[in-house]
Design a protein around this motif. Structure first.
Motif, PDB file in Angstrom:
ATOM      1  N   HIS A 144       0.787  -1.230   0.070  1.00 39.05           N
ATOM      2  CA  HIS A 144       0.001   0.049   0.008  1.00 39.05           C
ATOM      3  C   HIS A 144       0.746   1.286  -0.039  1.00 39.05           C
ATOM      4  O   HIS A 144       1.879   1.323   0.748  1.00 39.05           O
ATOM      5  CB  HIS A 144      -0.905  -0.027   1.190  1.00 39.05           C
ATOM      6  CG  HIS A 144      -1.980  -0.942   1.165  1.00 39.05           C
ATOM      7  ND1 HIS A 144      -3.187  -0.708   0.440  1.00 39.05           N
ATOM      8  CD2 HIS A 144      -2.122  -2.274   1.582  1.00 39.05           C
ATOM      9  CE1 HIS A 144      -4.132  -1.628   0.597  1.00 39.05           C
ATOM     10  NE2 HIS A 144      -3.419  -2.721   0.963  1.00 39.05           N
ATOM     11  N   ARG A 165      -2.556   4.035  -3.808  1.00 42.06           N
ATOM     12  CA  ARG A 165      -2.469   2.634  -4.489  1.00 42.06           C
ATOM     13  C   ARG A 165      -2.266   1.484  -3.587  1.00 42.06           C
ATOM     14  O   ARG A 165      -1.590   1.441  -2.807  1.00 42.06           O
ATOM     15  CB  ARG A 165      -1.238   3.037  -5.708  1.00 42.06           C
ATOM     16  CG  ARG A 165      -1.498   3.931  -6.551  1.00 42.06           C
ATOM     17  CD  ARG A 165      -1.154   3.767  -7.894  1.00 42.06           C
ATOM     18  NE  ARG A 165      -1.547   4.880  -8.912  1.00 42.06           N
ATOM     19  CZ  ARG A 165      -0.822   5.862  -9.199  1.00 42.06           C
ATOM     20  NH1 ARG A 165       0.488   5.955  -8.637  1.00 42.06           N
ATOM     21  NH2 ARG A 165      -1.450   6.561 -10.129  1.00 42.06           N
ATOM     22  N   GLU A 166      -2.819   0.715  -4.294  1.00 43.78           N
ATOM     23  CA  GLU A 166      -2.721  -0.738  -3.732  1.00 43.78           C
ATOM     24  C   GLU A 166      -2.210  -1.674  -4.712  1.00 43.78           C
ATOM     25  O   GLU A 166      -2.923  -1.774  -5.960  1.00 43.78           O
ATOM     26  CB  GLU A 166      -4.057  -1.445  -3.276  1.00 43.78           C
ATOM     27  CG  GLU A 166      -3.912  -2.963  -2.713  1.00 43.78           C
ATOM     28  CD  GLU A 166      -5.094  -3.708  -2.398  1.00 43.78           C
ATOM     29  OE1 GLU A 166      -5.440  -4.809  -3.105  1.00 43.78           O
ATOM     30  OE2 GLU A 166      -5.819  -3.126  -1.671  1.00 43.78           O
ATOM     31  N   MET A 167      -0.888  -2.043  -4.442  1.00 41.46           N
ATOM     32  CA  MET A 167      -0.241  -2.848  -5.634  1.00 41.46           C
ATOM     33  C   MET A 167       0.254  -4.216  -5.430  1.00 41.46           C
ATOM     34  O   MET A 167       0.378  -4.560  -4.131  1.00 41.46           O
ATOM     35  CB  MET A 167       1.393  -2.177  -5.960  1.00 41.46           C
ATOM     36  CG  MET A 167       1.031  -0.769  -6.311  1.00 41.46           C
ATOM     37  SD  MET A 167       0.178  -0.245  -8.000  1.00 41.46           S
ATOM     38  CE  MET A 167       1.372  -0.978  -8.959  1.00 41.46           C
ATOM     39  N   ARG A 168      -0.222  -5.128  -6.214  1.00 38.49           N
ATOM     40  CA  ARG A 168       0.068  -6.487  -6.004  1.00 38.49           C
ATOM     41  C   ARG A 168       1.199  -6.981  -7.157  1.00 38.49           C
ATOM     42  O   ARG A 168       0.710  -7.512  -8.212  1.00 38.49           O
ATOM     43  CB  ARG A 168      -1.256  -7.380  -6.124  1.00 38.49           C
ATOM     44  CG  ARG A 168      -2.219  -7.099  -5.134  1.00 38.49           C
ATOM     45  CD  ARG A 168      -3.375  -7.624  -5.342  1.00 38.49           C
ATOM     46  NE  ARG A 168      -4.348  -7.296  -4.234  1.00 38.49           N
ATOM     47  CZ  ARG A 168      -4.701  -7.986  -2.942  1.00 38.49           C
ATOM     48  NH1 ARG A 168      -3.838  -9.163  -2.741  1.00 38.49           N
ATOM     49  NH2 ARG A 168      -5.467  -7.654  -2.006  1.00 38.49           N
ATOM     50  N   TYR A 169       2.285  -6.955  -6.667  1.00 39.73           N
ATOM     51  CA  TYR A 169       3.408  -7.119  -7.367  1.00 39.73           C
ATOM     52  C   TYR A 169       3.748  -8.619  -7.691  1.00 39.73           C
ATOM     53  O   TYR A 169       4.115  -8.913  -8.840  1.00 39.73           O
ATOM     54  CB  TYR A 169       4.893  -6.452  -6.945  1.00 39.73           C
ATOM     55  CG  TYR A 169       4.949  -5.154  -6.678  1.00 39.73           C
ATOM     56  CD1 TYR A 169       4.702  -4.222  -7.919  1.00 39.73           C
ATOM     57  CD2 TYR A 169       4.632  -4.241  -5.661  1.00 39.73           C
ATOM     58  CE1 TYR A 169       4.682  -2.794  -7.765  1.00 39.73           C
ATOM     59  CE2 TYR A 169       4.739  -3.009  -5.463  1.00 39.73           C
ATOM     60  CZ  TYR A 169       4.601  -2.140  -6.721  1.00 39.73           C
ATOM     61  OH  TYR A 169       4.612  -1.013  -6.443  1.00 39.73           O
ATOM     62  N   THR A 219       8.333  -1.078  -5.587  1.00 34.34           N
ATOM     63  CA  THR A 219       7.651   0.025  -4.689  1.00 34.34           C
ATOM     64  C   THR A 219       8.266   1.262  -4.721  1.00 34.34           C
ATOM     65  O   THR A 219       7.668   2.207  -4.905  1.00 34.34           O
ATOM     66  CB  THR A 219       7.867  -0.629  -3.576  1.00 34.34           C
ATOM     67  OG1 THR A 219       7.098  -1.985  -3.299  1.00 34.34           O
ATOM     68  CG2 THR A 219       7.011   0.387  -2.355  1.00 34.34           C
ATOM     69  N   THR A 263       7.010   2.951  -8.146  1.00 33.13           N
ATOM     70  CA  THR A 263       5.619   3.356  -7.863  1.00 33.13           C
ATOM     71  C   THR A 263       5.677   4.570  -6.981  1.00 33.13           C
ATOM     72  O   THR A 263       4.879   5.576  -7.484  1.00 33.13           O
ATOM     73  CB  THR A 263       4.864   2.384  -7.448  1.00 33.13           C
ATOM     74  OG1 THR A 263       4.821   1.237  -8.382  1.00 33.13           O
ATOM     75  CG2 THR A 263       3.478   2.944  -7.404  1.00 33.13           C
TER      76      THR A 263
END
Length: 167
Positions: free
Chosen positions: A123, A136-140, A152, A155
């Motif tokens: 997050h 932003r919620e990132m799911r790498y 991260t 971003t």
């Protein structure tokens, strides 16, 4: 020679150039990146005109003590959550002389993930003192600890630029 990949170095250079030109300062609040965002920025000559300070708050106690994240937020949502990222970003902003802040909290791996919060979940939140918030919620994915951390950083830098350009 930078220790960071070219794409991250280019973003950091752009932030230092743009923020210097506008007289903006920024602060960082980092958990899973452990200071890499601040390091990427301070790798650029002239960054002292832009980077006010960085907070590395790896533990929940550090998040509470240094940034003012509430225990209620951590208990209700966990350290890796939108709510915690937003509180971290606001804490970094108001505990600094900066106009902008960015915060990150996530699970870099290799362990520590769960079905609800898998490895690679991060997050991020960026804020501006005069108004404006991006989350932003990132799911790498489980791409490896180093790659999650570098993704991260990239971003986070992109979010700072986006927030600054929206002003």
């Amino acid at each position: 020679m930078s220790i960071f990949p070219d794409d991250i170095q280019a973003l950091a250079q752009q932030i230092v150039r743009d923020f210097t030109g506008r007289g903006h300062m920024l602060s960082t609040a980092e958990s899973c990146t452990g200071g890499l965002i601040a390091a990427a920025l301070t790798d650029i000559a002239g960054s002292s005109a832009v980077v006010d300070r960085g907070f590395v708050t790896y533990t929940n106690d550090a998040k509470m003590d240094m940034l003012g994240v509430t225990s209620a937020t951590l208990e209700a949502f966990g350290a890796v959550s939108k709510e915690t990222a937003l509180q971290m970003a606001h804490g970094a902003l108001y505990r600094s002389c900066a106009e902008f802040s960015v915060a990150v909290t996530g699970i870099a791996g290799p362990g520590g993930g769960s079905a609800e919060k898998p490895v690679g979940l991060v997050h991020l939140a960026a804020t501006r003192r005069s108004g404006g918030v991006i989350h932003r919620e990132m799911r790498y994915g489980d791409i490896g600890r180093d790659q999650v951390r570098l993704a991260t950083v990239k971003t986070a830098l992109e979010m700072l630029l986006e927030l600054a350009q929206a002003a």
